[in-house]
Design a protein around this motif. Structure first.
Motif, mmCIF file in Angstrom:
data_model
loop_
_atom_site.group_PDB
_atom_site.id
_atom_site.type_symbol
_atom_site.label_atom_id
_atom_site.label_comp_id
_atom_site.label_asym_id
_atom_site.label_seq_id
_atom_site.Cartn_x
_atom_site.Cartn_y
_atom_site.Cartn_z
ATOM 1 N N LEU A 3 1.244 1.008 11.635
ATOM 2 C CA LEU A 3 1.415 2.268 12.354
ATOM 3 C C LEU A 3 2.129 3.301 11.498
ATOM 4 O O LEU A 3 1.779 4.475 11.498
ATOM 5 C CB LEU A 3 2.209 2.030 13.636
ATOM 6 N N GLU A 4 3.150 2.882 10.773
ATOM 7 C CA GLU A 4 3.885 3.812 9.917
ATOM 8 C C GLU A 4 3.008 4.309 8.779
ATOM 9 O O GLU A 4 3.096 5.470 8.372
ATOM 10 C CB GLU A 4 5.145 3.130 9.377
ATOM 11 N N VAL A 5 2.148 3.436 8.257
ATOM 12 C CA VAL A 5 1.205 3.853 7.220
ATOM 13 C C VAL A 5 0.238 4.883 7.786
ATOM 14 O O VAL A 5 -0.019 5.932 7.186
ATOM 15 C CB VAL A 5 0.428 2.640 6.661
ATOM 16 N N ALA A 6 -0.325 4.596 8.967
ATOM 17 C CA ALA A 6 -1.296 5.503 9.591
ATOM 18 C C ALA A 6 -0.661 6.847 9.922
ATOM 19 O O ALA A 6 -1.305 7.893 9.801
ATOM 20 C CB ALA A 6 -1.869 4.865 10.850
ATOM 21 N N ALA A 7 0.609 6.835 10.340
ATOM 22 C CA ALA A 7 1.285 8.080 10.710
ATOM 23 C C ALA A 7 1.463 9.010 9.518
ATOM 24 O O ALA A 7 1.566 10.228 9.683
ATOM 25 C CB ALA A 7 2.626 7.764 11.339
ATOM 26 N N GLN A 8 1.504 8.442 8.305
ATOM 27 C CA GLN A 8 1.685 9.258 7.103
ATOM 28 C C GLN A 8 0.366 9.790 6.543
ATOM 29 O O GLN A 8 0.382 10.613 5.629
ATOM 30 C CB GLN A 8 2.401 8.454 6.010
ATOM 31 N N LEU A 9 -0.744 9.312 7.084
ATOM 32 C CA LEU A 9 -2.037 9.785 6.600
ATOM 33 C C LEU A 9 -2.294 11.213 7.078
ATOM 34 O O LEU A 9 -1.803 11.614 8.133
ATOM 35 C CB LEU A 9 -3.155 8.873 7.119
ATOM 36 N N PRO A 10 -3.078 11.980 6.320
ATOM 37 C CA PRO A 10 -3.450 13.324 6.792
ATOM 38 C C PRO A 10 -4.223 13.231 8.105
ATOM 39 O O PRO A 10 -4.841 12.214 8.410
ATOM 40 C CB PRO A 10 -4.334 13.862 5.656
ATOM 41 N N ARG A 11 -4.193 14.322 8.864
ATOM 42 C CA ARG A 11 -4.858 14.331 10.161
ATOM 43 C C ARG A 11 -6.344 14.017 10.025
ATOM 44 O O ARG A 11 -6.906 13.273 10.827
ATOM 45 C CB ARG A 11 -4.663 15.707 10.814
ATOM 46 N N TRP A 12 -6.987 14.566 8.979
ATOM 47 C CA TRP A 12 -8.426 14.332 8.814
ATOM 48 C C TRP A 12 -8.711 12.856 8.536
ATOM 49 O O TRP A 12 -9.722 12.317 8.990
ATOM 50 C CB TRP A 12 -8.992 15.207 7.695
ATOM 51 N N ALA A 13 -7.807 12.197 7.800
ATOM 52 C CA ALA A 13 -8.008 10.777 7.498
ATOM 53 C C ALA A 13 -7.861 9.933 8.761
ATOM 54 O O ALA A 13 -8.599 8.950 8.961
ATOM 55 C CB ALA A 13 -7.005 10.330 6.438
ATOM 56 N N GLN A 14 -6.917 10.299 9.616
ATOM 57 C CA GLN A 14 -6.760 9.587 10.884
ATOM 58 C C GLN A 14 -8.025 9.715 11.734
ATOM 59 O O GLN A 14 -8.460 8.739 12.367
ATOM 60 C CB GLN A 14 -5.551 10.133 11.644
ATOM 61 N N PHE A 15 -8.614 10.912 11.736
ATOM 62 C CA PHE A 15 -9.857 11.120 12.486
ATOM 63 C C PHE A 15 -10.993 10.285 11.903
ATOM 64 O O PHE A 15 -11.768 9.661 12.640
ATOM 65 C CB PHE A 15 -10.236 12.606 12.469
ATOM 66 N N TYR A 35 0.835 -1.211 0.000
ATOM 67 C CA TYR A 35 0.000 0.000 0.000
ATOM 68 C C TYR A 35 0.865 1.255 0.000
ATOM 69 O O TYR A 35 0.632 2.186 -0.788
ATOM 70 C CB TYR A 35 -0.916 0.004 1.218
ATOM 71 N N SER A 36 1.852 1.302 0.899
ATOM 72 C CA SER A 36 2.691 2.500 0.983
ATOM 73 C C SER A 36 3.525 2.689 -0.276
ATOM 74 O O SER A 36 3.789 3.816 -0.696
ATOM 75 C CB SER A 36 3.604 2.402 2.204
ATOM 76 N N ARG A 37 3.930 1.582 -0.901
ATOM 77 C CA ARG A 37 4.712 1.676 -2.128
ATOM 78 C C ARG A 37 3.908 2.318 -3.251
ATOM 79 O O ARG A 37 4.435 3.070 -4.066
ATOM 80 C CB ARG A 37 5.180 0.275 -2.547
ATOM 81 N N ARG A 38 2.605 2.049 -3.266
ATOM 82 C CA ARG A 38 1.775 2.550 -4.360
ATOM 83 C C ARG A 38 1.162 3.909 -4.073
ATOM 84 O O ARG A 38 1.059 4.752 -4.967
ATOM 85 C CB ARG A 38 0.659 1.542 -4.659
ATOM 86 N N TRP A 39 0.743 4.146 -2.825
ATOM 87 C CA TRP A 39 -0.064 5.331 -2.534
ATOM 88 C C TRP A 39 0.636 6.382 -1.690
ATOM 89 O O TRP A 39 0.137 7.510 -1.577
ATOM 90 C CB TRP A 39 -1.361 4.915 -1.812
ATOM 91 N N GLN A 40 1.760 6.053 -1.068
ATOM 92 C CA GLN A 40 2.415 7.022 -0.201
ATOM 93 C C GLN A 40 3.830 7.323 -0.695
ATOM 94 O O GLN A 40 4.407 6.567 -1.496
ATOM 95 C CB GLN A 40 2.449 6.502 1.246
#
Length: 318
Positions: free
Chosen positions: A261-273, A248-253
């Motif tokens: 956790l590392e994937v979630a940490a890179q998400l925008p704040r609104w997406a985490q919410f 997922y991170s290779r394609r979208w991040q």
């Protein structure tokens, strides 16, 4: 506060955890602290007698509930909820028996070594600017299969319950930010899963209880199924996240990472919410109703709830 604080010539006083302390001692930056078991035990303000009295009281209530269930006497929803809480309390009393309590004054460890030299000697892994203390590079990332770290991450997104000071280095290590250096073992993980299942499962004892209204019966059932469902979903999502994080991170991040956790940490704040708020809101709603029902159901208890345990019939005769 509590714990150990490191005093160096070039950086203000800051806390160190066990992993960082071990590193400093092994690399000869710091002498092994002259702290014995009695010194640590002296910081435990919990009265042993008070613990004993508490344990006896809750164990007696625990036994009464078991006997009432065995003799098919009614248990109120308040008693069921209290029974589950007692399980958690006994669990905490056992594992926290040697845990220091309310430690306010830390143990100061002084060294003539400069933090600048520690960072230079550590090489590339210490080049990244620290977020909490200069020894952040010694903190091992949570294991990809950790069941504990994602929970605390989600709680931190929605509720900043363990907020640290804005000054750097920080003066206190948050409880949710400190994990065992070796991580959570498989045995501990299995125990945690089984304990959570038992804790939530105990509430199912009230599945066929008599409730003041039919609506309360259905709400009780739904709330408990929701809590068990969230636990099962959590246990399913974590392995899926572990497997899919890297692709997922290779394609979208922008950065390729290997843990959820590392994937979630890179998400925008609104997406985490968006991800975590509905989950927490569902849990809070279900848990709150269970606690509320324990009180409001007292207005109309079944007759068997007033019958006392017949101890002579329960105890074996000689």
């Amino acid at each position: 506060m509590g714990g150990f604080m490191l005093q160096t010539p070039d950086v203000p006083l800051f806390p160190v955890d066990s992993e960082q302390l071990a590193y400093l001692v092994e690399k000869k930056y710091l002498q092994y602290p002259a702290v014995d078991e009695d010194t640590i035990g002296d910081r435990n303000k919990a009265d042993g007698f008070a613990r004993l009295v508490t344990s006896v009281q809750i164990t007696w209530f625990f036994i009464q509930c078991l006997v009432r269930w065995r003799q098919r006497l009614a248990l109120s929803t308040l008693e069921i909820t209290t029974f589950a809480t007692i399980l958690a309390t006994l669990n905490s009393l056992f594992f926290w028996y040697h845990k220091p309590l309310d430690v306010e004054k830390p143990i100061i460890l002084s060294t003539e070594s400069r933090i600048t030299n520690v960072l230079i000697d550590a090489g590339n892994r210490a080049r990244k600017p620290y977020s909490r203390t200069p020894l952040d590079f010694l903190k091992s990332p949570p294991a990809s299969t950790s069941l504990v770290a994602p929970f605390w991450f989600g709680m931190g997104v929605v509720i900043d319950f363990d907020k640290e000071s804005h000054s750097r280095p920080i003066k206190r290590l948050g409880n949710s930010k400190t994990h065992p250096p070796a991580g959570i073992t498989t045995r501990e993980t299995v125990y945690g899963i089984l304990f959570e299942a038992v804790y939530f499962g105990v509430h199912l004892v009230g599945w066929n209880q008599l409730y003041p209204t039919q609506a309360e019966l259905y709400l009780w059932r739904i709330s408990n199924l929701v809590l068990l469902g969230l636990l099962v979903a959590y246990l399913v999502v974590i392995p899926i996240g572990v497997v899919s994080s890297r692709p997922y991170s290779r394609r979208w991040q922008t950065n390729e990472v290997g843990t959820p956790l590392e994937v979630a940490a890179q998400l925008p704040r609104w997406a985490q919410f968006v991800i975590h708020v509905p989950i927490l809101a569902t849990y809070v709603a279900a848990r709150s109703y269970i606690l509320l029902e324990g009180l409001i159901s007292l207005r109309a208890l079944p007759l068997k709830a007033y019958v006392e345990v017949n101890w002579p019939n329960f105890l074996p005769h000689v």
